[in-house]
Design an enzyme around this catalytic site. Structure first.
Site, PDB file in Angstrom:
ATOM      1  N   LYS A 194       0.866  -1.198  -0.010  1.00 44.71           N
ATOM      2  CA  LYS A 194       0.001  -0.153   0.526  1.00 44.71           C
ATOM      3  C   LYS A 194       0.874   1.014  -0.277  1.00 44.71           C
ATOM      4  O   LYS A 194       1.016   2.239  -0.852  1.00 44.71           O
ATOM      5  CB  LYS A 194      -0.470  -0.316   1.323  1.00 44.71           C
ATOM      6  CG  LYS A 194      -1.878  -1.651   1.414  1.00 44.71           C
ATOM      7  CD  LYS A 194      -2.677  -1.076   2.782  1.00 44.71           C
ATOM      8  CE  LYS A 194      -2.572  -0.676   3.542  1.00 44.71           C
ATOM      9  NZ  LYS A 194      -1.857  -2.350   3.921  1.00 44.71           N
ATOM     10  N   ARG A 236      -9.694   1.024   8.840  1.00 43.49           N
ATOM     11  CA  ARG A 236      -9.479  -0.903   9.253  1.00 43.49           C
ATOM     12  C   ARG A 236     -10.337  -1.230   9.597  1.00 43.49           C
ATOM     13  O   ARG A 236      -9.891  -2.569  10.495  1.00 43.49           O
ATOM     14  CB  ARG A 236      -8.137  -1.072  10.097  1.00 43.49           C
ATOM     15  CG  ARG A 236      -6.536  -0.969   9.334  1.00 43.49           C
ATOM     16  CD  ARG A 236      -5.728  -0.273  10.049  1.00 43.49           C
ATOM     17  NE  ARG A 236      -4.746  -1.235   9.833  1.00 43.49           N
ATOM     18  CZ  ARG A 236      -3.179  -0.508   9.426  1.00 43.49           C
ATOM     19  NH1 ARG A 236      -3.283   0.461   9.429  1.00 43.49           N
ATOM     20  NH2 ARG A 236      -2.862  -1.575   9.061  1.00 43.49           N
ATOM     21  N   ARG A 283      12.059  -5.562   5.153  1.00 43.77           N
ATOM     22  CA  ARG A 283      11.836  -4.165   5.343  1.00 43.77           C
ATOM     23  C   ARG A 283      12.930  -3.419   5.444  1.00 43.77           C
ATOM     24  O   ARG A 283      12.768  -4.353   7.215  1.00 43.77           O
ATOM     25  CB  ARG A 283      10.212  -4.038   5.739  1.00 43.77           C
ATOM     26  CG  ARG A 283      10.151  -2.120   4.866  1.00 43.77           C
ATOM     27  CD  ARG A 283       8.500  -2.436   5.387  1.00 43.77           C
ATOM     28  NE  ARG A 283       7.396  -2.884   5.898  1.00 43.77           N
ATOM     29  CZ  ARG A 283       6.579  -2.423   6.405  1.00 43.77           C
ATOM     30  NH1 ARG A 283       6.193  -1.288   5.530  1.00 43.77           N
ATOM     31  NH2 ARG A 283       5.938  -3.191   7.317  1.00 43.77           N
ATOM     32  N   ARG A 331      11.571  -1.523  11.161  1.00 43.16           N
ATOM     33  CA  ARG A 331      10.403  -1.356  12.286  1.00 43.16           C
ATOM     34  C   ARG A 331      10.329  -2.380  13.051  1.00 43.16           C
ATOM     35  O   ARG A 331      10.102  -3.785  12.924  1.00 43.16           O
ATOM     36  CB  ARG A 331       9.425  -1.173  10.996  1.00 43.16           C
ATOM     37  CG  ARG A 331       8.702   0.115  10.562  1.00 43.16           C
ATOM     38  CD  ARG A 331       7.564   0.484   9.842  1.00 43.16           C
ATOM     39  NE  ARG A 331       6.549  -1.001   9.846  1.00 43.16           N
ATOM     40  CZ  ARG A 331       4.649  -0.677   9.072  1.00 43.16           C
ATOM     41  NH1 ARG A 331       5.476   0.169   8.283  1.00 43.16           N
ATOM     42  NH2 ARG A 331       4.272  -0.823   9.680  1.00 43.16           N
ATOM     43  N   ARG A 380      -0.335  -9.225  13.186  1.00 44.41           N
ATOM     44  CA  ARG A 380      -1.192  -7.857  12.448  1.00 44.41           C
ATOM     45  C   ARG A 380      -1.808  -8.856  11.590  1.00 44.41           C
ATOM     46  O   ARG A 380      -2.575  -8.626  11.663  1.00 44.41           O
ATOM     47  CB  ARG A 380       0.887  -7.432  11.778  1.00 44.41           C
ATOM     48  CG  ARG A 380       1.130  -5.968  13.266  1.00 44.41           C
ATOM     49  CD  ARG A 380       2.429  -5.605  12.560  1.00 44.41           C
ATOM     50  NE  ARG A 380       2.386  -5.026  10.704  1.00 44.41           N
ATOM     51  CZ  ARG A 380       3.005  -5.026  10.236  1.00 44.41           C
ATOM     52  NH1 ARG A 380       4.396  -5.187  10.500  1.00 44.41           N
ATOM     53  NH2 ARG A 380       2.761  -3.631   9.348  1.00 44.41           N
TER      54      ARG A 380
END
Ligand code: AP5
Length: 216
Positions: A13, A88, A127, A159, A170
């Site tokens: 996204k 969400r 990432r 992160r 998640r």
């Protein structure tokens, strides 16, 4: 054009939203980025949000609804917006409908980026971020020099919520609380599925085809 970019954690996204916002000259609103900026600045909101984010949980609806209500009315949204990471939950979607009805900026299209869980885990664990906002992937989009941002020379970091145990939480939270929005938006005929498994460029082209045909 008013767009919601929807999909599980790691679907791409943020990667797509940055380019699409430039291409269509609309504002990119990422609730994840807004929350992380607050965490970084140590604001009251950031201190509260961090507790939830680091566990892979959603920040309470009332907090997010307040953020979006203010942000969507900013002047830079007058040419359109691209919401990334909001809504969400069903209550967030209901609140959005209400806010957008009042400001006269209804959603044109919800793009649902689909990527299988196995690939999502690989994308999130690889990432790496820079404090300037650039994002990399150790395999799919590596920096020129390992661990260093190409843009500003800053040191890349992972992160906290991309650590393995948080990623699985998640994905569970997405399945339980966020995925029901696919039916919510399908039922009002504004949802378009996007195959998110190709390269960044091929996913971008696919989305542009959808948006361009929408604009005609
Ligand atoms: P947020 O920051 O929104 O996280 P997310 O939705 O989990 O999304 P990500 O940023 O992890 O993934 P993405 O889909 O943007 O993928 P990206 O492009 O980076 O939210 C974080 C937290 O904040 C939440 O968990 C929650 O606690 C809180 N929060 C935020 N909004 C909230 C809300 N509305 N309500 C309540 N709480 C909220 O790509 C991922 C990686 O894959 C990158 O390394 C990238 O380089 C790579 N990649 C991208 N595309 C491709 C491709 N096509 N091929 C190969 N690699 C690719």
């Amino acid at each position: 054009m008013n767009i919601v970019l929807f999909g599980p954690p790691g679907a791409g996204k943020g990667t797509q939203a940055k380019e699409l916002a430039k291409h269509y000259n609309i504002s990119h609103i990422s609730t994840g980025d807004i929350l992380r900026a607050n965490v970084r600045d140590g604001t009251k909101l950031g201190i509260k949000a961090k507790e939830y984010m680091n566990k892979g949980e959603l920040v309470p609806d009332e907090v997010l609804i307040g953020i979006i209500r203010d942000r969507i009315q900013q002047p830079d949204c007058k040419h359109g917006y691209m919401l990334d990471g909001y809504p969400r939950t069903i209550p967030q979607a209901e609140a959005l409908k209400d806010i957008l009805g009042k400001v006269g900026k209804p959603i044109d299209v919800v793009l649902n980026i689909e990527v299988p869980d196995k690939e999502l885990i690989g994308r999130l664990s690889g990432r790496r971020m820079c404090s300037c906002g650039e994002s990399y992937h150790m395999m799919f989009n590596p920096p020129l020099k390992q661990g260093i941002c190409d843009v500003c020379g800053g040191k890349l970091y992972q992160r906290d919520d991309d650590k393995e145990e948080v990623v699985s939480q998640r994905l569970e939270v997405y399945a339980a609380k966020t995925k029901p929005l696919i039916d919510y938006y399908s039922n009002i005929n504004i949802l378009v599925n996007i195959d998110g498994t190709g390269t960044v460029e091929s996913v971008f082209r696919q989305i542009c085809d959808v948006l361009d045909s929408h604009q005609k």
